[in-house]
Enzyme design. Structure first.
Site, PDB file in Angstrom:
ATOM      1  N   CYS A  41       0.819  -1.213   0.000  1.00 27.50           N
ATOM      2  CA  CYS A  41       0.000   0.000   0.000  1.00 27.50           C
ATOM      3  C   CYS A  41       0.858   1.271   0.000  1.00 27.50           C
ATOM      4  O   CYS A  41       0.676   2.148  -0.837  1.00 27.50           O
ATOM      5  CB  CYS A  41      -0.928  -0.009   1.208  1.00 27.50           C
ATOM      6  SG  CYS A  41      -2.009   1.409   1.265  1.00 27.50           S
ATOM      7  N   GLY A 197      -8.779  -4.210 -17.030  1.00 29.74           N
ATOM      8  CA  GLY A 197      -9.419  -2.909 -16.804  1.00 29.74           C
ATOM      9  C   GLY A 197     -10.052  -2.795 -15.436  1.00 29.74           C
ATOM     10  O   GLY A 197     -10.990  -2.030 -15.236  1.00 29.74           O
ATOM     11  N   SER A 198      -9.547  -3.576 -14.442  1.00 29.65           N
ATOM     12  CA  SER A 198     -10.022  -3.409 -13.070  1.00 29.65           C
ATOM     13  C   SER A 198      -9.301  -2.224 -12.448  1.00 29.65           C
ATOM     14  O   SER A 198      -8.576  -1.504 -13.135  1.00 29.65           O
ATOM     15  CB  SER A 198      -9.761  -4.680 -12.266  1.00 29.65           C
ATOM     16  OG  SER A 198     -10.609  -5.692 -12.747  1.00 29.65           O
ATOM     17  N   VAL A 200      -6.596  -1.506 -10.648  1.00 29.59           N
ATOM     18  CA  VAL A 200      -5.175  -1.214 -10.856  1.00 29.59           C
ATOM     19  C   VAL A 200      -4.900  -0.812 -12.304  1.00 29.59           C
ATOM     20  O   VAL A 200      -4.272   0.216 -12.577  1.00 29.59           O
ATOM     21  CB  VAL A 200      -4.310  -2.427 -10.432  1.00 29.59           C
ATOM     22  CG1 VAL A 200      -2.861  -2.248 -10.872  1.00 29.59           C
ATOM     23  CG2 VAL A 200      -4.375  -2.634  -8.919  1.00 29.59           C
ATOM     24  N   GLY A 201      -5.385  -1.599 -13.258  1.00 29.62           N
ATOM     25  CA  GLY A 201      -5.163  -1.306 -14.675  1.00 29.62           C
ATOM     26  C   GLY A 201      -5.792   0.021 -15.072  1.00 29.62           C
ATOM     27  O   GLY A 201      -5.175   0.829 -15.780  1.00 29.62           O
ATOM     28  N   GLU A 219      -9.808  -5.552 -21.748  1.00 27.01           N
ATOM     29  CA  GLU A 219     -10.500  -6.143 -20.589  1.00 27.01           C
ATOM     30  C   GLU A 219     -11.340  -7.336 -21.058  1.00 27.01           C
ATOM     31  O   GLU A 219     -12.089  -7.243 -22.014  1.00 27.01           O
ATOM     32  CB  GLU A 219     -11.384  -5.069 -19.928  1.00 27.01           C
ATOM     33  CG  GLU A 219     -12.399  -5.577 -18.926  1.00 27.01           C
ATOM     34  CD  GLU A 219     -11.812  -6.402 -17.782  1.00 27.01           C
ATOM     35  OE1 GLU A 219     -10.809  -5.973 -17.192  1.00 27.01           O
ATOM     36  OE2 GLU A 219     -12.357  -7.497 -17.508  1.00 27.01           O
ATOM     37  N   ARG A 285      -4.008 -10.347  -8.558  1.00 29.59           N
ATOM     38  CA  ARG A 285      -2.944 -10.576  -7.587  1.00 29.59           C
ATOM     39  C   ARG A 285      -2.976 -12.024  -7.126  1.00 29.59           C
ATOM     40  O   ARG A 285      -4.010 -12.668  -7.158  1.00 29.59           O
ATOM     41  CB  ARG A 285      -3.144  -9.687  -6.355  1.00 29.59           C
ATOM     42  CG  ARG A 285      -3.517  -8.252  -6.641  1.00 29.59           C
ATOM     43  CD  ARG A 285      -2.372  -7.348  -6.829  1.00 29.59           C
ATOM     44  NE  ARG A 285      -1.453  -7.306  -5.706  1.00 29.59           N
ATOM     45  CZ  ARG A 285      -0.274  -6.680  -5.760  1.00 29.59           C
ATOM     46  NH1 ARG A 285       0.104  -6.066  -6.875  1.00 29.59           N
ATOM     47  NH2 ARG A 285       0.543  -6.664  -4.727  1.00 29.59           N
ATOM     48  N   ALA A 333      -6.545  -2.073   1.321  1.00 31.22           N
ATOM     49  CA  ALA A 333      -5.737  -1.739   2.488  1.00 31.22           C
ATOM     50  C   ALA A 333      -6.579  -1.601   3.752  1.00 31.22           C
ATOM     51  O   ALA A 333      -6.195  -2.077   4.823  1.00 31.22           O
ATOM     52  CB  ALA A 333      -4.987  -0.432   2.223  1.00 31.22           C
ATOM     53  N   HIS A 457     -24.790  23.663   1.524  1.00 30.23           N
ATOM     54  CA  HIS A 457     -24.847  24.116   0.129  1.00 30.23           C
ATOM     55  C   HIS A 457     -23.827  25.231  -0.082  1.00 30.23           C
ATOM     56  O   HIS A 457     -23.672  26.072   0.790  1.00 30.23           O
ATOM     57  CB  HIS A 457     -26.247  24.632  -0.188  1.00 30.23           C
ATOM     58  CG  HIS A 457     -26.368  25.164  -1.584  1.00 30.23           C
ATOM     59  ND1 HIS A 457     -26.457  24.332  -2.679  1.00 30.23           N
ATOM     60  CD2 HIS A 457     -26.384  26.443  -2.042  1.00 30.23           C
ATOM     61  CE1 HIS A 457     -26.528  25.077  -3.768  1.00 30.23           C
ATOM     62  NE2 HIS A 457     -26.492  26.360  -3.413  1.00 30.23           N
TER      63      HIS A 457
HETATM   64  C1  LIG Z   1      -1.159  -0.377  -7.794  1.00 36.56           C
HETATM   65  C2  LIG Z   1      -1.992  -0.659  -6.572  1.00 36.56           C
HETATM   66  C3  LIG Z   1      -2.844   0.311  -6.091  1.00 36.56           C
HETATM   67  C4  LIG Z   1      -3.607   0.069  -4.962  1.00 36.56           C
HETATM   68  N1  LIG Z   1      -4.444   1.048  -4.519  1.00 36.56           N
HETATM   69  C5  LIG Z   1      -5.210   0.823  -3.433  1.00 36.56           C
HETATM   70  C6  LIG Z   1      -6.083   1.833  -2.941  1.00 36.56           C
HETATM   71  O1  LIG Z   1      -6.155   2.938  -3.492  1.00 36.56           O
HETATM   72  N2  LIG Z   1      -6.824   1.565  -1.851  1.00 36.56           N
HETATM   73  C7  LIG Z   1      -6.776   0.351  -1.215  1.00 36.56           C
HETATM   74  O2  LIG Z   1      -7.491   0.150  -0.235  1.00 36.56           O
HETATM   75  N3  LIG Z   1      -5.966  -0.618  -1.672  1.00 36.56           N
HETATM   76  C8  LIG Z   1      -5.180  -0.416  -2.749  1.00 36.56           C
HETATM   77  N4  LIG Z   1      -4.340  -1.398  -3.188  1.00 36.56           N
HETATM   78  C9  LIG Z   1      -4.317  -2.683  -2.461  1.00 36.56           C
HETATM   79  C10 LIG Z   1      -3.485  -2.581  -1.179  1.00 36.56           C
HETATM   80  O3  LIG Z   1      -2.190  -2.152  -1.495  1.00 36.56           O
HETATM   81  C11 LIG Z   1      -3.451  -3.923  -0.488  1.00 36.56           C
HETATM   82  O4  LIG Z   1      -4.767  -4.392  -0.282  1.00 36.56           O
HETATM   83  C12 LIG Z   1      -2.758  -3.829   0.849  1.00 36.56           C
HETATM   84  O5  LIG Z   1      -1.439  -3.371   0.708  1.00 36.56           O
HETATM   85  C13 LIG Z   1      -2.744  -5.201   1.537  1.00 36.56           C
HETATM   86  O6  LIG Z   1      -2.119  -5.089   2.778  1.00 36.56           O
HETATM   87  P1  LIG Z   1      -1.431  -6.351   3.474  1.00 36.56           P
HETATM   88  O7  LIG Z   1      -0.954  -5.854   4.792  1.00 36.56           O
HETATM   89  O8  LIG Z   1      -2.330  -7.503   3.430  1.00 36.56           O
HETATM   90  O9  LIG Z   1      -0.205  -6.742   2.547  1.00 36.56           O
HETATM   91  P2  LIG Z   1       0.972  -5.933   1.863  1.00 36.56           P
HETATM   92  O10 LIG Z   1       0.702  -4.499   1.824  1.00 36.56           O
HETATM   93  O11 LIG Z   1       1.215  -6.655   0.590  1.00 36.56           O
HETATM   94  O12 LIG Z   1       2.186  -6.142   2.845  1.00 36.56           O
HETATM   95  C14 LIG Z   1       2.757  -7.392   3.041  1.00 36.56           C
HETATM   96  C15 LIG Z   1       4.161  -7.191   3.537  1.00 36.56           C
HETATM   97  O13 LIG Z   1       4.689  -8.453   3.912  1.00 36.56           O
HETATM   98  C16 LIG Z   1       6.049  -8.516   3.544  1.00 36.56           C
HETATM   99  N5  LIG Z   1       6.392  -9.931   3.443  1.00 36.56           N
HETATM  100  C17 LIG Z   1       5.885 -10.843   2.578  1.00 36.56           C
HETATM  101  N6  LIG Z   1       6.403 -12.062   2.803  1.00 36.56           N
HETATM  102  C18 LIG Z   1       7.259 -11.918   3.839  1.00 36.56           C
HETATM  103  C19 LIG Z   1       8.099 -12.818   4.536  1.00 36.56           C
HETATM  104  N7  LIG Z   1       8.109 -14.116   4.239  1.00 36.56           N
HETATM  105  N8  LIG Z   1       8.876 -12.327   5.520  1.00 36.56           N
HETATM  106  C20 LIG Z   1       8.861 -11.005   5.854  1.00 36.56           C
HETATM  107  N9  LIG Z   1       8.061 -10.112   5.222  1.00 36.56           N
HETATM  108  C21 LIG Z   1       7.278 -10.562   4.234  1.00 36.56           C
HETATM  109  C22 LIG Z   1       6.092  -7.774   2.223  1.00 36.56           C
HETATM  110  O14 LIG Z   1       7.388  -7.310   1.954  1.00 36.56           O
HETATM  111  C23 LIG Z   1       5.092  -6.647   2.461  1.00 36.56           C
HETATM  112  O15 LIG Z   1       5.737  -5.489   2.964  1.00 36.56           O
HETATM  113  C24 LIG Z   1      -3.539  -1.183  -4.301  1.00 36.56           C
HETATM  114  C25 LIG Z   1      -2.672  -2.164  -4.774  1.00 36.56           C
HETATM  115  C26 LIG Z   1      -1.904  -1.909  -5.896  1.00 36.56           C
HETATM  116  C27 LIG Z   1      -0.969  -2.974  -6.383  1.00 36.56           C
END
Ligand SMILES: Cc1cc2nc3c(=O)[nH]c(=O)nc-3n(C[C@H](O)[C@H](O)[C@H](O)COP(=O)(O)OP(=O)(O)OC[C@H]3O[C@@H](n4cnc5c(N)ncnc54)[C@H](O)[C@@H]3O)c2cc1C
Length: 484
Positions: A41, A197-198, A200-201, A219, A285, A333, A457
């Site tokens: 994130c 076209g979701s 991220v795209g 898409e 993903r 996130a 307003h």
């Molecule tokens: C381009 C893009 C845009 C996005 N925009 C949005 C948005 O606007 N709003 C929104 O709500 N969501 C958005 N998301 C989705 C959001 O980023 C994720 O849902 C969120 O980051 C998930 O959080 P998490 O804590 O589950 O995992 P992550 O954020 O993926 O964090 C997991 C962490 O675990 C670490 N890790 C993995 N394996 C290991 C290991 N074995 N040992 C130690 N560390 C490890 C990784 O390095 C990483 O830092 C977006 C995603 C992308 C790709």
């Protein structure tokens, strides 16, 4: 004696939030992270894309300044500076997370964690990135001897997700990238094909279009953002097309080959070959469980590899919990963070459980999209008799003053009791406006209650009230429904 009460593996919005809450509940907490705190994130997702999209928006606004009676000559952008601004914001926020972890007494351990048993992990140095040479984006494969063995009473798996790869010829060619790779581009590609076209795209397509690239989006479904209400996806497709983006829905990319420099073969109603400089694969993903040793812990995954959890975030193995993207529930996130709070509370002995009924989501395209609750299709499929109401931003004074009149709000409500079931927005500030919809569903509000709430307003927020009035058949600022 275990070293920690709780060990969190992964420091994204799921993991770091869980660690902070658990520490505040009095537990001793360790957190292992192989990259930087903040996860996808803060480093590769929500924040960096929104920082760059904001630059794109400023560029477009200044380019159209004459519409506001303001004259700015020779408007141009510096993509390196756009990326630099993004890097600065990311650094500030990730440093902030590191500071919060420290302030809450969480022990952060750098490295790649791998289960050696249900409540024990081994930490090794993370391997280098195959994609990035200018910053950390570590490969799944850790390297070297174990740095540390850790035991904990409970463990939360919060390892997130990574971009999925498409099984088509040519995906490994130079110039074919994922969303992560897009951050490595040092200039705006002249021609880019975005596959998928979701959210991220669509966001990357919107960004590169704003910066002048020739953009094609391919898409598979019959519309963009197919998880959204149908009318929203169709409206985004129209808007993109009006802006000059080529939108190929109901289509698939069957191959990518080397040509000038890349040639993309698209199958579908408008089958064609497209020459491109960059192909961005944005098709979903997969769980980040590589080299995690889930088998050693006995943790089971579903057919797609996501970890199954109950409403208290417990896996099938005692003392092992999972939160965030790795659970595959809703890859957002704020969902990861909320799961993190609940899991930490459960581990700390609180009576907590998670409820997924109200999950707002936003896509930061231009125009923006946001939604909460049921789409019209899902509401009908769930057996609801529904009424729908729409109100256009073009009929809103504040939208006119902003010069942003594209889009509408759609409310899906129960026909009999008029309770709000879903709110769907395409238009300015959709991502902020959706909060009223989330609250309405959360409080089981009716259209009458929305309509009877006095809204300031002139604001964009008035559109919630105006849409509710339309749903009641009493619209003030659009024509009334035709009498039969
Ligand atoms: C381009 C893009 C845009 C996005 N925009 C949005 C948005 O606007 N709003 C929104 O709500 N969501 C958005 N998301 C989705 C959001 O980023 C994720 O849902 C969120 O980051 C998930 O959080 P998490 O804590 O589950 O995992 P992550 O954020 O993926 O964090 C997991 C962490 O675990 C670490 N890790 C993995 N394996 C290991 C290991 N074995 N040992 C130690 N560390 C490890 C990784 O390095 C990483 O830092 C977006 C995603 C992308 C790709």
């Amino acid at each position: 004696m275990p070293e920690f009460d709780l060990l969190v593996v992964g420091g994204g919005p799921g993991g770091y939030v869980a660690a902070i809450r658990a520490a505040q509940r009095g537990l001793s907490v360790g957190l292992v992270e192989k990259e930087r705190p903040g996860g996808v994130c803060l480093n590769w997702g929500c924040i960096p894309t929104k920082a760059m999209l904001r630059s794109a928006e400023v560029f477009q606004t200044v380019s159209a300044a004459a519409d506001f009676g303001i004259y700015a000559d020779n408007v141009r952008f510096d993509y390196a500076a756009v990326r630099q601004r993004k890097d600065g914001i990311v650094k500030e926020l990730t440093d902030g997370v590191a500071g919060l972890l420290k302030a809450n007494g969480v022990t952060v351990i750098e490295g790649h964690a791998r289960f050696t048993g249900p409540t024990t992990v081994q930490v090794r140095e993370a391997g280098p990135s195959p994609i990035f040479t200018d910053g950390p984006r570590y490969a799944a494969a850790p390297q070297g001897d174990p740095i540390r063995e850790i035991s904990a009473r409970d463990i939360i798996v919060a390892t997130g997700s990574v971009p999925a790869r498409l099984p088509i010829p040519g995906v490994d060619l130079p110039g074919v990238i994922t969303s992560d790779g897009a951050f490595g581009l040092t200039e705006v590609p002249r021609r880019i094909v975005v596959v998928g076209g979701s959210a991220v795209g669509a966001e990357w397509a919107s960004l590169f279009d704003a910066f002048g690239a020739e953009v094609t989006v391919v898409e598979l479904q019959d519309r963009l953002v197919p998880l959204e209400d149908k009318e929203i996806g169709v409206a985004l497709g129209r808007s993109f097309t009006k802006r000059g983006i080529t939108v190929l829905t109901g289509s698939t990319v069957t191959a990518i080959s080397e040509a000038e420099p890349l040639r993309v073969t698209v199958d579908g109603p408008k089958a064609r070959e497209i020459d491109a400089d960059v192909v961005l694969i944005g098709v979903g993903r997969r769980p980040n469980t590589a080299e995690l040793g889930l088998d050693e812990a006995g943790v089971a995954t579903d057919a797609r590899g996501f970890i199954e959890v109950d409403d208290r975030l417990r896996t099938g193995v005692e003392h092992v919990y999972a939160i965030g993207d790795v659970t595959g529930r809703a890859l957002l996130a704020h969902v990861a963070s909320h799961q993190g709070l609940v899991a930490a509370d459960v581990i700390a002995g609180q009576q907590a459980h998670i409820d997924y009924t109200v999950i707002p989501a936003a896509t930061f395209t231009h125009p923006e999209i946001a939604s909460v609750g049921l789409t019209e299709e899902k509401a009908r499929a769930a057996g609801h008799e529904v009424l729908t109401a729409k109100f256009p931003f073009a009929a809103l004074g504040r939208a006119k003053t902003f010069g942003e009149t594209e889009g509408f709000v759609k409310i899906v409500a129960g026909k009999q009791h008029q309770e709000v079931l879903g709110v769907h927005i395409i238009g300015p500030s959709a991502s902020d406006l959706i909060t009223e919809g989330a609250l309405a569903i959360s409080l089981e509000a009716t259209l009458t209650e929305l309509a009877d709430t006095i809204h300031a307003h002139p604001t964009l927020g008035e559109i919630g009230m105006e849409t509710a009035l339309a749903g009641l058949g009493l619209p003030v600022h659009i024509a009334p429904p035709r009498k039969r």
